[in-house]
Motif scaffolding. Structure first.
Motif, PDB file in Angstrom:
ATOM      1  N   GLY A  90     -93.376  39.131-107.140  1.00 53.97           N
ATOM      2  CA  GLY A  90     -92.721  39.768-106.012  1.00 53.97           C
ATOM      3  C   GLY A  90     -93.008  41.254-105.988  1.00 53.97           C
ATOM      4  O   GLY A  90     -94.154  41.687-106.099  1.00 53.97           O
ATOM      5  N   ASP A  91     -91.968  42.063-105.829  1.00 49.86           N
ATOM      6  CA  ASP A  91     -92.137  43.513-105.728  1.00 49.86           C
ATOM      7  C   ASP A  91     -92.733  44.090-107.007  1.00 49.86           C
ATOM      8  O   ASP A  91     -92.591  43.533-108.094  1.00 49.86           O
ATOM      9  CB  ASP A  91     -90.793  44.186-105.443  1.00 49.86           C
ATOM     10  N   ASP A  92     -93.389  45.210-106.824  1.00 50.01           N
ATOM     11  CA  ASP A  92     -94.019  45.878-107.960  1.00 50.01           C
ATOM     12  C   ASP A  92     -92.981  46.695-108.729  1.00 50.01           C
ATOM     13  O   ASP A  92     -92.374  47.614-108.180  1.00 50.01           O
ATOM     14  CB  ASP A  92     -95.144  46.786-107.463  1.00 50.01           C
ATOM     15  N   HIS A  93     -92.770  46.350-109.984  1.00 44.02           N
ATOM     16  CA  HIS A  93     -91.806  47.068-110.829  1.00 44.02           C
ATOM     17  C   HIS A  93     -92.509  47.717-112.012  1.00 44.02           C
ATOM     18  O   HIS A  93     -91.882  47.953-113.041  1.00 44.02           O
ATOM     19  CB  HIS A  93     -90.729  46.111-111.338  1.00 44.02           C
ATOM     20  N   ALA A  94     -93.820  47.974-111.872  1.00 50.07           N
ATOM     21  CA  ALA A  94     -94.587  48.499-113.000  1.00 50.07           C
ATOM     22  C   ALA A  94     -94.053  49.843-113.477  1.00 50.07           C
ATOM     23  O   ALA A  94     -94.001  50.113-114.683  1.00 50.07           O
ATOM     24  CB  ALA A  94     -96.067  48.622-112.622  1.00 50.07           C
ATOM     25  N   ASP A  95     -93.641  50.715-112.541  1.00 49.20           N
ATOM     26  CA  ASP A  95     -93.125  52.033-112.938  1.00 49.20           C
ATOM     27  C   ASP A  95     -91.842  51.910-113.754  1.00 49.20           C
ATOM     28  O   ASP A  95     -91.642  52.633-114.746  1.00 49.20           O
ATOM     29  CB  ASP A  95     -92.864  52.893-111.700  1.00 49.20           C
ATOM     30  N   ALA A  96     -90.972  50.967-113.366  1.00 47.03           N
ATOM     31  CA  ALA A  96     -89.730  50.764-114.117  1.00 47.03           C
ATOM     32  C   ALA A  96     -90.029  50.264-115.523  1.00 47.03           C
ATOM     33  O   ALA A  96     -89.404  50.697-116.501  1.00 47.03           O
ATOM     34  CB  ALA A  96     -88.826  49.781-113.376  1.00 47.03           C
ATOM     35  N   CYS A  97     -90.994  49.346-115.639  1.00 42.36           N
ATOM     36  CA  CYS A  97     -91.386  48.848-116.966  1.00 42.36           C
ATOM     37  C   CYS A  97     -91.948  49.980-117.818  1.00 42.36           C
ATOM     38  O   CYS A  97     -91.648  50.082-119.012  1.00 42.36           O
ATOM     39  CB  CYS A  97     -92.424  47.736-116.824  1.00 42.36           C
ATOM     40  N   ALA A  98     -92.749  50.839-117.202  1.00 40.88           N
ATOM     41  CA  ALA A  98     -93.367  51.934-117.952  1.00 40.88           C
ATOM     42  C   ALA A  98     -92.317  52.913-118.476  1.00 40.88           C
ATOM     43  O   ALA A  98     -92.393  53.365-119.633  1.00 40.88           O
ATOM     44  CB  ALA A  98     -94.377  52.668-117.076  1.00 40.88           C
ATOM     45  N   LEU A  99     -91.329  53.246-117.648  1.00 41.67           N
ATOM     46  CA  LEU A  99     -90.287  54.174-118.085  1.00 41.67           C
ATOM     47  C   LEU A  99     -89.483  53.595-119.246  1.00 41.67           C
ATOM     48  O   LEU A  99     -89.187  54.296-120.225  1.00 41.67           O
ATOM     49  CB  LEU A  99     -89.362  54.489-116.914  1.00 41.67           C
TER      50      LEU A  99
ATOM     51  N   ALA B 170     -90.518  51.349-121.376  1.00 39.45           N
ATOM     52  CA  ALA B 170     -91.395  51.274-122.547  1.00 39.45           C
ATOM     53  C   ALA B 170     -91.510  52.629-123.239  1.00 39.45           C
ATOM     54  O   ALA B 170     -91.478  52.717-124.470  1.00 39.45           O
ATOM     55  CB  ALA B 170     -92.774  50.768-122.132  1.00 39.45           C
ATOM     56  N   GLU B 171     -91.661  53.694-122.458  1.00 37.80           N
ATOM     57  CA  GLU B 171     -91.759  55.038-123.036  1.00 37.80           C
ATOM     58  C   GLU B 171     -90.505  55.389-123.824  1.00 37.80           C
ATOM     59  O   GLU B 171     -90.575  55.962-124.917  1.00 37.80           O
ATOM     60  CB  GLU B 171     -91.985  56.061-121.928  1.00 37.80           C
ATOM     61  N   ARG B 172     -89.354  55.027-123.278  1.00 33.46           N
ATOM     62  CA  ARG B 172     -88.100  55.345-123.962  1.00 33.46           C
ATOM     63  C   ARG B 172     -87.965  54.556-125.259  1.00 33.46           C
ATOM     64  O   ARG B 172     -87.567  55.100-126.294  1.00 33.46           O
ATOM     65  CB  ARG B 172     -86.925  55.049-123.031  1.00 33.46           C
ATOM     66  N   ALA B 173     -88.314  53.270-125.220  1.00 36.78           N
ATOM     67  CA  ALA B 173     -88.220  52.450-126.428  1.00 36.78           C
ATOM     68  C   ALA B 173     -89.195  52.934-127.497  1.00 36.78           C
ATOM     69  O   ALA B 173     -88.879  52.956-128.688  1.00 36.78           O
ATOM     70  CB  ALA B 173     -88.486  50.983-126.086  1.00 36.78           C
ATOM     71  N   TRP B 174     -90.379  53.350-127.081  1.00 37.67           N
ATOM     72  CA  TRP B 174     -91.390  53.814-128.042  1.00 37.67           C
ATOM     73  C   TRP B 174     -90.957  55.131-128.696  1.00 37.67           C
ATOM     74  O   TRP B 174     -91.161  55.344-129.887  1.00 37.67           O
ATOM     75  CB  TRP B 174     -92.717  53.997-127.330  1.00 37.67           C
TER      76      TRP B 174
ATOM     77  N   GLY C 105     -80.898  47.095-115.427  1.00 41.65           N
ATOM     78  CA  GLY C 105     -81.689  45.909-115.154  1.00 41.65           C
ATOM     79  C   GLY C 105     -83.045  45.894-115.820  1.00 41.65           C
ATOM     80  O   GLY C 105     -83.901  45.063-115.486  1.00 41.65           O
ATOM     81  N   ARG C 106     -83.270  46.793-116.774  1.00 39.15           N
ATOM     82  CA  ARG C 106     -84.548  46.862-117.484  1.00 39.15           C
ATOM     83  C   ARG C 106     -84.314  46.704-118.984  1.00 39.15           C
ATOM     84  O   ARG C 106     -83.230  46.967-119.479  1.00 39.15           O
ATOM     85  CB  ARG C 106     -85.242  48.199-117.228  1.00 39.15           C
ATOM     86  N   PHE C 107     -85.348  46.302-119.674  1.00 36.05           N
ATOM     87  CA  PHE C 107     -85.267  46.219-121.138  1.00 36.05           C
ATOM     88  C   PHE C 107     -86.634  46.555-121.715  1.00 36.05           C
ATOM     89  O   PHE C 107     -87.676  46.446-121.045  1.00 36.05           O
ATOM     90  CB  PHE C 107     -84.837  44.809-121.583  1.00 36.05           C
ATOM     91  N   ALA C 108     -86.638  46.960-122.969  1.00 39.08           N
ATOM     92  CA  ALA C 108     -87.885  47.245-123.684  1.00 39.08           C
ATOM     93  C   ALA C 108     -87.583  47.287-125.172  1.00 39.08           C
ATOM     94  O   ALA C 108     -86.511  47.733-125.584  1.00 39.08           O
ATOM     95  CB  ALA C 108     -88.499  48.565-123.228  1.00 39.08           C
ATOM     96  N   PHE C 109     -88.508  46.807-125.967  1.00 38.48           N
ATOM     97  CA  PHE C 109     -88.365  46.876-127.416  1.00 38.48           C
ATOM     98  C   PHE C 109     -89.745  46.935-128.052  1.00 38.48           C
ATOM     99  O   PHE C 109     -90.744  46.493-127.459  1.00 38.48           O
ATOM    100  CB  PHE C 109     -87.568  45.685-127.973  1.00 38.48           C
ATOM    101  N   CYS C 110     -89.807  47.494-129.245  1.00 39.52           N
ATOM    102  CA  CYS C 110     -91.068  47.640-129.965  1.00 39.52           C
ATOM    103  C   CYS C 110     -91.430  46.343-130.665  1.00 39.52           C
ATOM    104  O   CYS C 110     -90.567  45.649-131.217  1.00 39.52           O
ATOM    105  CB  CYS C 110     -90.985  48.775-130.989  1.00 39.52           C
ATOM    106  N   LEU C 111     -92.699  46.041-130.647  1.00 36.25           N
ATOM    107  CA  LEU C 111     -93.231  44.875-131.341  1.00 36.25           C
ATOM    108  C   LEU C 111     -93.885  45.365-132.622  1.00 36.25           C
ATOM    109  O   LEU C 111     -94.778  46.220-132.587  1.00 36.25           O
ATOM    110  CB  LEU C 111     -94.249  44.164-130.445  1.00 36.25           C
TER     111      LEU C 111
ATOM    112  N   SER D 128     -91.789  45.331-122.381  1.00 34.20           N
ATOM    113  CA  SER D 128     -90.761  45.764-121.441  1.00 34.20           C
ATOM    114  C   SER D 128     -90.726  44.816-120.256  1.00 34.20           C
ATOM    115  O   SER D 128     -91.679  44.065-120.013  1.00 34.20           O
ATOM    116  CB  SER D 128     -91.017  47.199-120.963  1.00 34.20           C
ATOM    117  N   GLY D 129     -89.624  44.871-119.508  1.00 26.98           N
ATOM    118  CA  GLY D 129     -89.488  43.993-118.357  1.00 26.98           C
ATOM    119  C   GLY D 129     -88.341  44.405-117.464  1.00 26.98           C
ATOM    120  O   GLY D 129     -87.511  45.252-117.821  1.00 26.98           O
ATOM    121  N   VAL D 130     -88.312  43.801-116.280  1.00 25.02           N
ATOM    122  CA  VAL D 130     -87.249  44.030-115.301  1.00 25.02           C
ATOM    123  C   VAL D 130     -86.611  42.688-114.999  1.00 25.02           C
ATOM    124  O   VAL D 130     -87.314  41.715-114.672  1.00 25.02           O
ATOM    125  CB  VAL D 130     -87.798  44.661-114.012  1.00 25.02           C
TER     126      VAL D 130
END
Length: 489
Positions: free
Chosen positions: A179-188, A190-194, A204-210, A221-223
């Motif tokens: 659906g809609d592009d949420h790439a910018d939300a995923c990137a933000l 991811a940067e915070r988690a890193w 509504g977003r999540f991210a964690f280090c592997l 990361s994901g939305v």
């Protein structure tokens, strides 16, 4: 046999030190009734020092001393005072000899400039041997897709992404959006988690280090879907379960990233070597032929010979120009530039100076970069397209449009020359460009605008180019001449 094993597998040296010292200690302790036998224990630390340095000395002493005492107690029931003194004496002597051998080893390795190459050769042989046994291969995109599939099995997402570190930031490895592009939300996220090393779960977003072992190798990361309430889910528990499930994937991904970094470094070194050889060898030889032709042309026998020599001089000049372009392009790489667009700009600036053809570059780049191997392939496609336009199209100007919105990109190279024409039997340029595009999952298109010329476009992902990059504006002859004389912007 032990020496042969060590030569084939240098990493086995530590095990050999322990095995040999323990074997000697076991034999000596079994016959401890004869104290003189402990003199054999000095050999293990001496050899250990030669193989592993100071660490090998202490490993051998620990293994030999412990097995000697244990075997003496087991076989004889006790260790006599005389035998104990003999064991202590020979142990101290072994320590001295071991330190001497460790010093010798350090001196030899310090003076041996080829030692790192021998070690690298052994590691490369091992790498070649185990590569065929990798069940999942070393394709980073496939590994990233597998990780996202595992994440989507656990979490209802409309967008998921895997990012890997590059320089001081993160670059997208794989992105799946519905659906809609949420790439910018995923990137933000991811940067915070890193940067924090902690799981991010907000808005509504999540991210964690592997992680692989104790090292963070990527960020997932994901939305979440708008219809899903993250509050109903124990994200901490799900994250722990995902980390366990993705542990093997993290190890495979780390291996792929390290292999790609090694391959990139080796490729860059090889390109630099080839450029030096061409500049110092072929280019100099051709230039010498040009001087010889000039000498012959100074005193032609006939008018016909003068014309032939003039034609030969033109051919030699053209070949020298081709060699110069090749040397320049071999030396140019994306890795030395701030971005893909910067590398393309440097390439076209040099080509314009060599060829005299005006090349105009427009850039539309976001701060986030593509993966290095993708940037390298897109750069080489652009390089080939511009070179073809300069050499074969008869154009007076070239326009290059580079749009990078990671993980998407589009690059268009358009000239105002004679068009595509008929392909030569010995021409492989288009085929090579198409193959490079397929390697990174991109699409190559060759377009012939209505007003003439040729446009070569490579598209990665869902990037949509500006329509103006596919149409050369209508210009008068005077405008074309003026544009051809402009410097590259």
């Amino acid at each position: 046999m032990a020496t042969s094993l060590e030569l084939r597998k240098p990493e086995s040296a530590r095990r050999l030190v322990l095995i040999e010292a323990a074997s000697v200690g076991l034999v000596c302790g079994s016959v401890a009734a004869f104290p003189a036998i402990f003199g054999a224990t000095v050999t293990a630390p001496f050899v250990g020092g030669l193989r592993r340095g100071t660490r090998g000395v202490f490993l051998a002493l620990a293994a030999g001393l412990s097995t000697s005492v244990l075997s003496a107690v087991v076989v004889l029931g006790t260790l006599s005072q005389e035998s104990g003194q003999a064991l202590l004496t020979w142990t101290l002597l072994g320590l001295g000899l071991g330190l001497v051998s460790a010093s010798i080893r350090h001196t030899l390795h310090a003076d041996d400039a080829v030692a790192p190459y021998r070690h690298a050769a052994a590691l490369l042989r091992e790498l070649v041997g185990i590569t065929d046994s990798l069940s999942s291969g070393l394709d980073q995109r496939n590994l990233g897709g597998q990780i996202l599939s595992e994440v989507r099995d656990e979490l209802p997402t409309v967008c998921g992404a895997v990012y890997v570190p590059h320089d001081d930031g993160l670059i997208p490895l794989a992105v799946k959006s519905f659906g809609d592009d949420h790439a910018d939300a995923c990137a933000l996220a991811a940067e915070r988690a890193w940067s924090t090393g902690q799981m991010v779960a907000a808005e509504g977003r999540f991210a964690f280090c592997l992680t692989s072992g104790s090292r963070a190798v990527a960020v997932v990361s994901g939305v979440f879907s708008e219809r899903f309430d993250p509050q109903t889910l124990d994200l901490a528990r799900v994250e722990g379960r995902l980390r366990t499930r993705l542990g093997d994937h993290a190890t495979r991904l780390e291996t792929a990233l390290l292999f790609d970094a090694f391959r990139g470094a080796a490729t860059a070194d090889e390109r630099q070597r080839l450029s030096r050889e061409m500049h110092d060898g072929v280019a100099q030889d051709i230039a010498a032929l040009g001087y010889l032709v000039d000498a012959l042309a100074a005193a032609p026998v006939s008018e016909a010979q003068a014309q032939q020599l003039d034609l030969l001089r033109q051919r030699v000049t053209g070949i020298v120009a081709d060699v110069r372009r090749t040397v320049m392009t071999l030396r140019t790489s994306v890795g030395e530039s701030e971005s893909l667009g910067s590398a393309i700009t440097a390439l076209t600036r040099n080509l314009a100076q060599v060829s005299g053809v005006a090349i105009e570059v427009t850039l539309d780049e976001h701060a986030q970069r593509l993966r290095p191997e993708i940037e390298a392939e897109l750069f080489r496609i652009t390089q080939e397209a511009v070179n073809n336009a300069v050499k074969h199209s008869g154009c007076t100007g070239i326009r290059v449009h580079c749009q990078v919105h990671a993980p998407d990109a589009v690059i268009t190279v358009q000239d105002d020359g004679r068009g595509l024409g008929s392909a030569r039997d010995d021409s492989y340029g288009m085929r090579i460009m198409a193959e490079r595009a397929r390697l990174v999952g991109a699409e190559l298109q060759v377009l012939e605008p209505a007003e003439g010329g040729l446009a070569v476009q490579v598209r990665l992902g869902r990037a949509v180019p500006d329509d103006q990059t596919l149409a050369w504006p209508h210009e008068s002859s005077a405008q074309k001449v003026a544009r051809a004389t402009r410097a590259v912007r």
